[in-house]
Scaffold this motif. Structure first.
Motif, PDB file in Angstrom:
ATOM      1  N   GLY A 130      26.242  14.823  58.224  1.00 48.55           N
ATOM      2  CA  GLY A 130      27.248  15.862  58.047  1.00 48.55           C
ATOM      3  C   GLY A 130      27.178  16.924  59.128  1.00 48.55           C
ATOM      4  O   GLY A 130      28.205  17.363  59.667  1.00 48.55           O
ATOM      5  N   LEU A 131      25.969  17.345  59.470  1.00 49.16           N
ATOM      6  CA  LEU A 131      25.785  18.326  60.541  1.00 49.16           C
ATOM      7  C   LEU A 131      26.274  17.775  61.875  1.00 49.16           C
ATOM      8  O   LEU A 131      26.933  18.480  62.652  1.00 49.16           O
ATOM      9  CB  LEU A 131      24.309  18.714  60.645  1.00 49.16           C
ATOM     10  N   ALA A 132      25.955  16.512  62.129  1.00 51.51           N
ATOM     11  CA  ALA A 132      26.392  15.871  63.374  1.00 51.51           C
ATOM     12  C   ALA A 132      27.922  15.762  63.417  1.00 51.51           C
ATOM     13  O   ALA A 132      28.541  15.927  64.474  1.00 51.51           O
ATOM     14  CB  ALA A 132      25.758  14.494  63.502  1.00 51.51           C
ATOM     15  N   TYR A 133      28.526  15.488  62.254  1.00 46.80           N
ATOM     16  CA  TYR A 133      29.985  15.390  62.168  1.00 46.80           C
ATOM     17  C   TYR A 133      30.617  16.747  62.494  1.00 46.80           C
ATOM     18  O   TYR A 133      31.616  16.824  63.227  1.00 46.80           O
ATOM     19  CB  TYR A 133      30.391  14.937  60.773  1.00 46.80           C
ATOM     20  N   LEU A 134      30.046  17.817  61.963  1.00 49.95           N
ATOM     21  CA  LEU A 134      30.553  19.153  62.233  1.00 49.95           C
ATOM     22  C   LEU A 134      30.488  19.481  63.722  1.00 49.95           C
ATOM     23  O   LEU A 134      31.449  20.019  64.297  1.00 49.95           O
ATOM     24  CB  LEU A 134      29.742  20.186  61.444  1.00 49.95           C
ATOM     25  N   LYS A 135      29.368  19.149  64.333  1.00 44.44           N
ATOM     26  CA  LYS A 135      29.203  19.454  65.754  1.00 44.44           C
ATOM     27  C   LYS A 135      30.144  18.618  66.611  1.00 44.44           C
ATOM     28  O   LYS A 135      30.816  19.145  67.508  1.00 44.44           O
ATOM     29  CB  LYS A 135      27.755  19.214  66.185  1.00 44.44           C
ATOM     30  N   LYS A 136      30.222  17.327  66.336  1.00 43.78           N
ATOM     31  CA  LYS A 136      31.059  16.432  67.133  1.00 43.78           C
ATOM     32  C   LYS A 136      32.521  16.845  67.084  1.00 43.78           C
ATOM     33  O   LYS A 136      33.235  16.780  68.091  1.00 43.78           O
ATOM     34  CB  LYS A 136      30.909  14.994  66.628  1.00 43.78           C
ATOM     35  N   LYS A 185      16.671  18.539  68.362  1.00 46.64           N
ATOM     36  CA  LYS A 185      17.497  18.784  69.550  1.00 46.64           C
ATOM     37  C   LYS A 185      18.660  19.741  69.278  1.00 46.64           C
ATOM     38  O   LYS A 185      19.242  20.289  70.217  1.00 46.64           O
ATOM     39  CB  LYS A 185      18.054  17.459  70.089  1.00 46.64           C
ATOM     40  N   ASN A 186      18.982  19.921  68.002  1.00 44.36           N
ATOM     41  CA  ASN A 186      20.133  20.754  67.643  1.00 44.36           C
ATOM     42  C   ASN A 186      19.765  21.803  66.596  1.00 44.36           C
ATOM     43  O   ASN A 186      20.369  21.866  65.520  1.00 44.36           O
ATOM     44  CB  ASN A 186      21.266  19.876  67.118  1.00 44.36           C
ATOM     45  N   PRO A 187      18.790  22.644  66.896  1.00 39.69           N
ATOM     46  CA  PRO A 187      18.332  23.636  65.906  1.00 39.69           C
ATOM     47  C   PRO A 187      19.413  24.639  65.519  1.00 39.69           C
ATOM     48  O   PRO A 187      19.367  25.201  64.418  1.00 39.69           O
ATOM     49  CB  PRO A 187      17.173  24.339  66.624  1.00 39.69           C
ATOM     50  N   GLU A 188      20.399  24.828  66.387  1.00 42.14           N
ATOM     51  CA  GLU A 188      21.458  25.793  66.082  1.00 42.14           C
ATOM     52  C   GLU A 188      22.337  25.351  64.919  1.00 42.14           C
ATOM     53  O   GLU A 188      23.055  26.166  64.317  1.00 42.14           O
ATOM     54  CB  GLU A 188      22.339  26.026  67.324  1.00 42.14           C
ATOM     55  N   MET A 189      22.275  24.060  64.582  1.00 42.25           N
ATOM     56  CA  MET A 189      23.094  23.541  63.489  1.00 42.25           C
ATOM     57  C   MET A 189      22.461  23.764  62.115  1.00 42.25           C
ATOM     58  O   MET A 189      23.060  23.466  61.087  1.00 42.25           O
ATOM     59  CB  MET A 189      23.363  22.052  63.684  1.00 42.25           C
ATOM     60  N   ILE A 190      21.251  24.276  62.108  1.00 44.34           N
ATOM     61  CA  ILE A 190      20.562  24.523  60.833  1.00 44.34           C
ATOM     62  C   ILE A 190      20.595  26.008  60.545  1.00 44.34           C
ATOM     63  O   ILE A 190      19.871  26.792  61.135  1.00 44.34           O
ATOM     64  CB  ILE A 190      19.102  24.044  60.881  1.00 44.34           C
ATOM     65  N   SER A 191      21.435  26.400  59.649  1.00 46.37           N
ATOM     66  CA  SER A 191      21.499  27.809  59.259  1.00 46.37           C
ATOM     67  C   SER A 191      21.974  27.902  57.823  1.00 46.37           C
ATOM     68  O   SER A 191      22.618  26.997  57.298  1.00 46.37           O
ATOM     69  CB  SER A 191      22.460  28.586  60.165  1.00 46.37           C
ATOM     70  N   GLN A 192      21.642  28.986  57.169  1.00 47.81           N
ATOM     71  CA  GLN A 192      22.035  29.186  55.774  1.00 47.81           C
ATOM     72  C   GLN A 192      23.551  29.268  55.645  1.00 47.81           C
ATOM     73  O   GLN A 192      24.127  28.953  54.613  1.00 47.81           O
ATOM     74  CB  GLN A 192      21.387  30.455  55.236  1.00 47.81           C
ATOM     75  N   ARG A 193      24.212  29.662  56.726  1.00 49.27           N
ATOM     76  CA  ARG A 193      25.666  29.762  56.703  1.00 49.27           C
ATOM     77  C   ARG A 193      26.315  28.392  56.617  1.00 49.27           C
ATOM     78  O   ARG A 193      27.371  28.216  56.010  1.00 49.27           O
ATOM     79  CB  ARG A 193      26.143  30.474  57.971  1.00 49.27           C
ATOM     80  N   ILE A 194      25.674  27.378  57.196  1.00 50.11           N
ATOM     81  CA  ILE A 194      26.252  26.036  57.247  1.00 50.11           C
ATOM     82  C   ILE A 194      25.835  25.193  56.051  1.00 50.11           C
ATOM     83  O   ILE A 194      26.667  24.576  55.400  1.00 50.11           O
ATOM     84  CB  ILE A 194      25.857  25.325  58.558  1.00 50.11           C
ATOM     85  N   ILE A 195      24.544  25.164  55.741  1.00 51.53           N
ATOM     86  CA  ILE A 195      24.043  24.325  54.651  1.00 51.53           C
ATOM     87  C   ILE A 195      23.965  25.122  53.351  1.00 51.53           C
ATOM     88  O   ILE A 195      23.239  26.108  53.261  1.00 51.53           O
ATOM     89  CB  ILE A 195      22.658  23.756  54.987  1.00 51.53           C
TER      90      ILE A 195
END
Length: 213
Positions: A130-136, A185-195
């Motif tokens: 899901g995180l990868a989908y959001l970024k892509k 490699k993508n630490p910016e995708m882990i945040s309380q705002r997203i998950i």
């Protein structure tokens, strides 16, 4: 402990109606493009929903919650403009996961079936996918999961499972290893705002649920 009985409403399918088993409900939606259905914990709720519109029950509090009014008010309502993910594994170890738009249940990705998996592993893979989908797709949307364990694994970038790697489930662990590398490699995708944690007790089953509980 026996499973609590559910009632399945089919607004659009091969045959509309209220059904008392998932197997029968499946027959009404199998092969029907754009089927609209949902499970409820009581017959009263199902009958009320059947008289209404499917769209009125997406991401809404549709279960008889054991939470107090104060607790429900504190939790609030889910953000419908979001993505929900879920994983499933049967008693034979056949596992899969998927992601959907929360408001429409439109499937964004489905992976599996895999052999030798577990619910936690699938929930974890679903979250990372899901995180990868959001970024892509450059989407700024919250990502819901109903698994505290999977969310903690993502935050820690580390899993803790009792499942042993074998030749049968090699593919699952290859995906887990790839997911862990991606997280680092993508630490910016882990945040309380997203998950975000999907509050099942207040909102019912997560929209990405496979409906097999």
């Amino acid at each position: 402990m026996s499973k609590k009985k559910k009632f399945y409403v089919v607004w659009e399918g091969n045959k509309r109606g209220i059904y008392t088993s998932w197997a029968i409900c499946q027959k009404q939606i199998k092969g029907f493009v754009g089927a609209k259905y949902k499970s409820f914990l009581t017959q009263e709720l199902a009958e009320k929903a059947f008289k209404g519109n499917y769209e009125d029950y997406i991401g809404k509090t549709i279960v008889e919650s054991t939470l107090s009014k104060e607790e429900l008010k504190k939790i609030g309502q889910p953000i419908t403009k979001s993505i929900s993910v879920d994983g499933a594994c049967n008693n034979k170890g056949i596992a899969e996961y998927q992601g959907v738009f929360t408001d429409t249940k439109t499937k964004l990705f489905v992976q599996g079936p895999f052999k030798g998996g577990s619910n936690n592993l699938m929930e974890f893979l679903a979250l990372v996918h899901g995180l990868a989908y959001l970024k892509k797709n450059k989407l700024n949307l919250p990502l819901y999961s109903d698994s505290r364990t999977a969310i903690s694994w993502v935050w820690r970038k580390k899993i803790k499972t009792t499942i042993k790697q074998t030749t049968e489930n090699k593919k699952v662990f290859e995906l887990v290893d790839r997911a862990l590398v991606w997280l680092h490699k993508n630490p910016e995708m882990i945040s309380q705002r997203i998950i975000l944690k999907w509050e099942t007790k207040a909102w019912g089953e997560i929209p990405a649920d496979f409906g097999r509980k």
